[in-house]
Design a protein around this motif. Sequence first.
Motif, PDB file in Angstrom:
ATOM      1  N   LEU A 210      -4.021  -4.562   6.847  1.00  0.00           N
ATOM      2  CA  LEU A 210      -3.237  -3.373   6.537  1.00  0.00           C
ATOM      3  C   LEU A 210      -3.015  -2.515   7.774  1.00  0.00           C
ATOM      4  O   LEU A 210      -1.960  -1.872   7.933  1.00  0.00           O
ATOM      5  CB  LEU A 210      -3.941  -2.559   5.440  1.00  0.00           C
TER       6      LEU A 210
ATOM      7  N   HIS B 125       0.862  -1.188   0.000  1.00  0.00           N
ATOM      8  CA  HIS B 125       0.000   0.000   0.000  1.00  0.00           C
ATOM      9  C   HIS B 125       0.894   1.232   0.000  1.00  0.00           C
ATOM     10  O   HIS B 125       1.686   1.443   0.924  1.00  0.00           O
ATOM     11  CB  HIS B 125      -0.905  -0.010   1.229  1.00  0.00           C
TER      12      HIS B 125
ATOM     13  N   GLY C  85      -4.079   6.678  -1.000  1.00  0.00           N
ATOM     14  CA  GLY C  85      -3.173   5.564  -1.204  1.00  0.00           C
ATOM     15  C   GLY C  85      -3.660   4.620  -2.283  1.00  0.00           C
ATOM     16  O   GLY C  85      -4.823   4.649  -2.722  1.00  0.00           O
ATOM     17  N   LYS C  86      -2.756   3.751  -2.735  1.00  0.00           N
ATOM     18  CA  LYS C  86      -3.055   2.797  -3.791  1.00  0.00           C
ATOM     19  C   LYS C  86      -2.319   1.498  -3.512  1.00  0.00           C
ATOM     20  O   LYS C  86      -1.188   1.511  -3.037  1.00  0.00           O
ATOM     21  CB  LYS C  86      -2.641   3.372  -5.154  1.00  0.00           C
ATOM     22  N   ASP C  87      -2.980   0.373  -3.834  1.00  0.00           N
ATOM     23  CA  ASP C  87      -2.378  -0.943  -3.634  1.00  0.00           C
ATOM     24  C   ASP C  87      -1.732  -1.433  -4.922  1.00  0.00           C
ATOM     25  O   ASP C  87      -2.261  -1.230  -6.020  1.00  0.00           O
ATOM     26  CB  ASP C  87      -3.438  -1.961  -3.193  1.00  0.00           C
TER      27      ASP C  87
END
Length: 573
Positions: free
Chosen positions: A31, A3, A13-15
């Motif tokens: 997470l 993440h 945020g981005k995975d």
Amino acid sequence: MVHVLSEKGSSKGKDYCILFNSQWAHLPHDLGKASLLQLQDQTASVLCSPSDVPDGGFNNQIPMVMRGNCTFYEKVRLAQINGARGLLIVSRERLVPPGGNRSQYEEIDIPVALLSYTDMLDIGKSFGSSVKGAMYAPNEPVLDYNMVIIFVMAVGTVAIGGYWAGSRDVKKRYMKHKRDDGAEKHDDETVDVTPIMICVFVVMCCSMLVLLYFFYDHLVYVIIGIFCLAASIGLYSCLSPFVRRFPLGKCRIPDNNLPYFHKRPQVRMLVLAVFCISVSVVWGIFRNEDQWAWVLQDALGIAFCLYMLKTIRLPTFKGCTLLLLVLFVYDVFFVFITPFLTKTGESIMVEVAAGPSDSATHEKLPMVLKVPRLNSSPLALCDRPFSLLGFGDILVPGLLVAYCHRFDIQVQSSRVYFVACTIAYGIGLLVTFVALALMQMGQPALLYLVPCTLLTSFAVALWRKELGMFWTGSGFAKDLPQPPLVIAPVSCPELPKDSGSVPDPPPDTEQVTNPTLHVEEPHGSTTATEEPTDTNANTDQSEIPIAPSEEPAGQDKDDAENKCLNAEQNQPE
């Protein structure tokens, strides 16, 4: 998963997908329990020697380094010695879990994972150089909700296709004497599958699958083109019965010498053909739009399967058994056996169906029903965002379901074979989904569908004591006696076989003739039956219509003989 978010906190945020080996170090499943650490871009080096370590080391950071020149163990050992809390190895090649041996695993306390090069570029583009990341391993859901959609589409296609194919085939058998126009005759064309055709088909399937495995990037476009053509034909075949009910567009185009158009098709059928071709072309252009192109692919795929179920016909249960068993072995071999024969240990069937991860074109084969994952799943990011079911898993059992429906109608069994086989297909598909969830790997669906459908059909035929007819297909209309037809009384002399003289007129009775029963009447009998009749028995003249007793003479006599002969010749077969 890793993440990633900006250190400034100004963006969401981005995975990203990562592949890791839990034997190096464990990652938290949640997470919220993962440590959010600074990601340090060290992709200019491969971290194989102390000189690749920056001044100050990797104090509580997760460095990103390039793959190559040394082992995973050497990279992660250097990172750990210099204070790193994790290691991301950027790979331009196919992602694999980083390996090692047991002694090396015991020395390492930090997690190590592989990140794709394209994802690394996207991180820099989306978040800049100052980013933080948290590595975690979320649990994969046992079953995704999209399995329900695939189940409904598959079972619905098999049921509708089998019902439609059986009904049209029986209708054609009973209405051979009816004259249809050319278009309807074309729609009713079917292909009976023979054992030789089955063997040739299986050899072609094996050859094409192997060729796709080795030359995927070249042949995938050939398969896409074939699918577009076949899907447009299938869509036309499925929609044409509904379009013919429309009252508009019945007029035909003018006379011409153009191919196909010289038959002067109706305007509404031309519009339908243009529409079907347009749908296929739109899918072909936008096939990689994952957000909505899968809907068009599934619609075209279902139409293609219905068309194939209507066109291809298995005439006997023996043929059904041969086809299903041969393809059963084919499916199991290419899923479970081929991993022992390939260098990478991958199944040829799964690799081709999902598309090789190292493919330069990144194209996917369209010969599958695909539905995007509805749950939040790591597989949705790790290059497997869809659940797939091949057309063969619908067509092969569907041909048996169609045969069961045809046999049901012929023997008037209230569709018990059709319903039982369709339910068995649904149960087999559910077993496939359960096996998929338990094994967490691609499954050969025919491994479960073939036993369920074949054994159920066999059991129903055995229970109804019709196994002989069901096995050979001898219960069809050409072998069944037709219902008796009542012929109006006709007074015509019966010509002896060895004489040209005119015999005495038959008794004044009404004859009930069964066209399937060829029994020569004794002179003076009242009905055509298998039991001998009493020629001296008295007949109740009040219940039997009286025919004229005068013997025709001259031309009238000849006319009566001709009428009798014509009546006999015109009787239905």
